[in-house]
Write a protein that holds these residues in place. Structure first.
Motif, PDB file in Angstrom:
ATOM      1  N   GLU A 430       5.441 -11.914  40.818  1.00 41.37           N
ATOM      2  CA  GLU A 430       4.023 -11.570  40.814  1.00 41.37           C
ATOM      3  C   GLU A 430       3.333 -12.289  41.971  1.00 41.37           C
ATOM      4  OE1 GLU A 430       2.952 -10.567  36.236  1.00 41.37           O
ATOM      5  OE2 GLU A 430       3.517 -12.646  36.618  1.00 41.37           O
ATOM      6  N   LEU A 440       4.815  -8.291  43.671  1.00 39.93           N
ATOM      7  CA  LEU A 440       4.339  -7.308  42.707  1.00 39.93           C
ATOM      8  C   LEU A 440       2.846  -7.517  42.491  1.00 39.93           C
ATOM      9  CD1 LEU A 440       7.170  -7.767  40.047  1.00 39.93           C
ATOM     10  CD2 LEU A 440       7.120  -6.102  41.931  1.00 39.93           C
ATOM     11  N   GLU A 441       2.259  -6.661  41.652  1.00 36.51           N
ATOM     12  CA  GLU A 441       0.876  -6.855  41.244  1.00 36.51           C
ATOM     13  C   GLU A 441       0.725  -8.232  40.585  1.00 36.51           C
ATOM     14  OE1 GLU A 441       0.101  -3.747  38.519  1.00 36.51           O
ATOM     15  OE2 GLU A 441       0.253  -2.146  40.002  1.00 36.51           O
ATOM     16  N   TYR A 443      -0.422  -9.126  37.717  1.00 34.63           N
ATOM     17  CA  TYR A 443       0.118  -9.028  36.360  1.00 34.63           C
ATOM     18  C   TYR A 443       0.928  -7.740  36.291  1.00 34.63           C
ATOM     19  CZ  TYR A 443      -2.900 -12.820  34.768  1.00 34.63           C
ATOM     20  OH  TYR A 443      -3.506 -14.039  34.589  1.00 34.63           O
ATOM     21  N   SER A 444       2.233  -7.842  36.447  1.00 36.39           N
ATOM     22  CA  SER A 444       3.079  -6.652  36.564  1.00 36.39           C
ATOM     23  C   SER A 444       4.026  -6.519  35.371  1.00 36.39           C
ATOM     24  CB  SER A 444       3.921  -6.725  37.841  1.00 36.39           C
ATOM     25  OG  SER A 444       4.874  -5.684  37.869  1.00 36.39           O
ATOM     26  N   GLN A 446       6.699  -5.143  35.468  1.00 38.97           N
ATOM     27  CA  GLN A 446       8.062  -5.208  35.986  1.00 38.97           C
ATOM     28  C   GLN A 446       8.731  -6.550  35.696  1.00 38.97           C
ATOM     29  OE1 GLN A 446       8.970  -3.483  39.912  1.00 38.97           O
ATOM     30  NE2 GLN A 446       6.835  -2.805  39.985  1.00 38.97           N
ATOM     31  N   ARG A 467      -0.061  -7.934  30.392  1.00 39.84           N
ATOM     32  CA  ARG A 467       0.584  -6.922  31.235  1.00 39.84           C
ATOM     33  C   ARG A 467       0.724  -5.580  30.517  1.00 39.84           C
ATOM     34  NH1 ARG A 467       2.607 -11.942  31.651  1.00 39.84           N
ATOM     35  NH2 ARG A 467       2.966 -12.868  33.694  1.00 39.84           N
TER      36      ARG A 467
END
Length: 475
Positions: A430, A440-441, A443-444, A446, A467
């Motif tokens: 993140e 990543l975003e 709060y992802s 993934q 998330r």
């Protein structure tokens, strides 16, 4: 709210499911009652993650002690030993979720028909597509004509009705085993066989879940327990033991050296998982996987030093009442599983987890399973941690626990804290972690969607991961 405290509480990945579970607790049901009701609603409103065509695990702390149920499905006897194409008819194993509900009935206090009623109403009256389901639909190829008819053209806020699922729910409410032994089973088998699934009625009829003993280690004053093989729970314990041995968590949690070392440790644990973990009825896991001497040797292989004496997608939710703490996880494996639909039920593709060697496809064998649940006890408190995360689950469990134990975060802070993951060929993180990686975003999903429960002095704190669209509700 994503975090709440109370004497009776529910936290799940979906607000409707959490609400229904809380209503059951409010009406006098116990945590097992609320868990079945929550599970059933999740099966309807986030069908990309789980459902009657999938399987599940349950871990609970009860007055009699810890209980753990493994209701992961086995392969049909006629599966063969050839490689299994992804999302193919051969990728379906016998679904275990309904059997898990059946096993839970020894601990429930309310009639199953009442517990399934909210889910049945949603199948008939319809429910609105949430953000997570929207993304799963958009990112899925056309999986089958039946899937396309139910979900393919739906988007955020649209209404979906799955009356076939409701019909099955009403019928199994009288006897869950009818899903495996009665007319329902016959209809499901007939429908699956028409779609090329090599399944027989006996594959359903003879299927049973199992009560299992958890695998245990000690970690910095806590007793940590995970599900045994065929799940990858032991992989999380391997990671935690090597983290403790190397003392890498004396570094700041976002230190690049700490993250690099953690990734190397995770890679070692995953190598062992892929080599040794399978259905123990066919290939028992070796006893040395959590042995200090073995782990020291593994660390030396990658140039890491141990500071010890050598002798020495998916959805998870939590429910608690005054006596019981329950963690339950259920899954189809990949989003919408195989994409094969019978009676509006989307069936899993869990046999995609078969590989070769110990974990090769065989009839009535359970594949290596990504589902697991972590339980920790120590310092007069108890934790249950679980997540949606697939292959990444051991890393997600260990990182959240490390944030809590080593970096002294509260449980909600540990769930919210930025995560990084080794995916096999790269490291993702993140963006708020601020480290070199595939960003990543902030709060992802993934890096996993975690729900967690902390119990101390009779009060429960339940956390729903920000998330997702989950909430926590106390009663």
């Amino acid at each position: 709210m994503p975090t709440a405290a109370g004497k009776r509480i529910v936290a799940s990945q979906n607000y409707l499911a959490t609400y229904v579970g809380a209503k059951v607790l409010e009406e006098g049901g116990n945590a097992f009652d609320a868990a079945i009701a929550t599970s059933a609603v999740l099966s309807v409103v986030i069908p990309h993650t789980s459902g009657l065509g999938g399987d599940g695990l349950l871990l609970a702390k009860t007055p009699e002690g810890i209980i753990a149920f493994n209701s992961t499905g086995w392969a049909p006897r006629g599966i063969g030993d050839a490689q299994i194409p992804p999302r193919s008819p051969r990728s379906i194993v016998i679904p275990g979720l309904v059997e898990l509900w059946h096993m839970m009935e020894d601990y429930t206090t309310m009639d199953l028909r009442k517990l399934l009623e909210p889910a049945v109403k949603l199948t008939v009256n319809g429910f609105h597509v949430g953000r997570g389901l929207h993304h799963a639909i958009v990112n899925s190829e056309k999986l089958s004509p039946e899937w396309q008819s139910l979900y393919g053209n739906k988007r955020f806020g649209d209404t979906i009705r799955v009356r076939g699922v409701g019909e099955v729910l009403k019928r199994i409410a009288n006897d869950p085993r009818s899903f495996y032994e009665g007319e329902i089973a016959e209809e499901l088998v007939e429908g699956l066989r028409k779609k090329g699934v090599p399944v027989e009625l006996d594959d359903f009829k003879q299927f049973r879940g199992e009560r299992v003993n958890l695998v245990n280690i000690n970690y910095k004053g806590y007793s940590i327990q995970e599900f045994p093989p065929n799940t990858q729970g032991i992989t999380a314990l391997e990671i935690l033991k090597m983290v403790e041995m190397t003392e890498i968590n004396k570094l700041p949690y976002n230190d690049v050296k700490r993250i690099n070392e953690h990734v190397r440790i995770s890679a070692l644990a995953y190598e062992d998982r892929d080599q040794y973990i399978a259905d123990p009825r066919f290939s028992p896991a070796p006893n040395f996987l959590l042995d200090n001497n073995y782990l020291i040797q593994r660390l030396m292989e990658v140039g890491m030093e141990a500071k010890v004496n050598p002798d020495g997608d998916t959805t998870f939710f939590v429910v608690a009442d005054e006596e019981n703490q329950v963690g339950m996880i259920q899954s189809l494996f990949q989003p919408f599983g195989s994409g094969i639909v019978v009676k509006d039920i989307v069936f899993n593709n869990r046999a995609d987890n078969f590989t070769e060697g110990r974990n090769k496809p065989e009839g009535r064998k359970r594949p290596l399973h990504t589902l697991s649940i972590l339980y920790a006890e120590g310092k007069n408190e108890e934790l249950i941690i679980g997540c949606a995360g697939g292959d990444l689950r051991p890393q997600i469990h260990s990182e959240v626990l490390e944030y809590y134990v080593d970096y002294m975060m509260e449980i909600d802070e540990a769930v919210n804290a930025p995560r990084f993951m080794f995916t096999g060929n790269k490291v993702i993180a993140e963006s708020r972690l601020g480290t070199p990686s595939t960003k990543l975003e902030p709060y992802s999903p993934q890096v996993g969607i975690v729900q967690a429960l902390k119990t101390k002095k009779g009060v429960h704190i339940a956390v729903a991961d920000p998330r997702s669209e989950g909430v926590s509700i106390p009663v």
